[in-house]
Enzyme design. Sequence first.
Site, short mmCIF file in Angstrom:
data_model
loop_
_atom_site.label_atom_id
_atom_site.label_comp_id
_atom_site.label_asym_id
_atom_site.label_seq_id
_atom_site.Cartn_x
_atom_site.Cartn_y
_atom_site.Cartn_z
N HIS A 1 44.04 45.88 54.82
CA HIS A 1 45.11 46.60 55.52
C HIS A 1 45.91 45.61 56.36
CE1 HIS A 1 42.99 50.26 54.41
NE2 HIS A 1 43.97 50.98 54.91
N HIS B 1 36.76 47.85 60.62
CA HIS B 1 36.69 46.40 60.57
C HIS B 1 36.32 45.82 61.93
CE1 HIS B 1 38.20 45.66 56.51
NE2 HIS B 1 39.10 46.60 56.71
#
Length: 393
Positions: free
Chosen positions: A160, A207
Amino acid sequence: MAELLRSLQDSRLVARFQRLCGLFPAAAEEGPRENGAGPSERGHLPAAEGKGGGGPPNGLRRAAAPQAYVQKYIVKNYFYYYLFRFSAALGQEVFYITFLPFTHWNIDPYLSRRLVIIWVLVMYIGQMAKDILKWPRPSSPPVVKLEKRVMAEFGMPSTHAMAATAISFTLLISTMDRYQYPFALGLALAVLFSTLVCLSRLYTGMHTVLDVLGGVLMTAILIALTYPAWTLIDCLDSASPLFPVCVLVVPFILCYNYPVSDYYSPTRADTTTILAAGAGVTIGFWLNHFFQLVSRPLESLPGLQDIPPLTTGMLVLGLTKFTVGILLILLVRQLVQNLSLQVLYSWFKVVTKNKEARRRLEIEVPYKFVTYTSVGICATTFVPMLHRFLGLL
């Protein structure tokens, strides 16, 4: 340096950011709970495999297969909640399958071609790195996980973050010598866009800080290394008649030889989708030039062009072109997907209702590759032809 890397991979750093933004586990839960939920629960999602309280391990962690449990969470600051959920969507497939075609049909095909090629390159390297490094996502607890689909994927790097950085700064670099606008404003928007997406990966618990920083750094290096060859991208549509064969064969081989994981994750399927879409777009531009189907994108403009003001007529026309294009793409996607699956099921003698069969290498890669190559060709060739037929150009 090793100690710094371990601290950046610490799940507790992500958890502290979540708490700072008003996201808490329900009833301050510290582990799996049996169907229990307090009255203040906000939602429930399965969480990935974690170890204890998420403290720093001895060395950088590597992942095992994720194991799910139901996790409740409480939102105490809805501004950050909706801001980062929206920002997370800016780095997901739904954004790219709308933004990139919209750019091609309504803004500048020259820009869309560059954006797609760089996006495909960055995403392929990022996806490959995940399945080679096999670093885990943040441990839960203490982290609250807000997304379900990517649980089975590994963490390092954040694709991302890579995609958002690549799209925003490729757009900035490609437009600063093409259109007239304040560079400081463009830079600020690029930084804002990529920063929001990066922070959303921490907020959603997907993350670690190291994953995000690693993704941004890898993208910066890739942009710097490939920038001298960007002019070559602009000449791909005038390449040899054998060029489309290479564009099809090479990505397909890369997808078919994707790193094997110990358990199924959607990474290979996503990578195939991305490479196939990029191949389709590239072939579409080649077809347009070779058969003179659509006007070739202008590589250079006579001086810096002013960005035209947005009028009601432009907005209606743009939305109409986008709606027509998306409907045709969805139709082509469904038809090609159904046809390719039927052929593959018949060829490999697989029961049609067996959903697990789609995950088999010899079925998943071909059907996705054919489907999204067709989508890419449709978006760059047949949709503009339909726009011209309908008088929308």
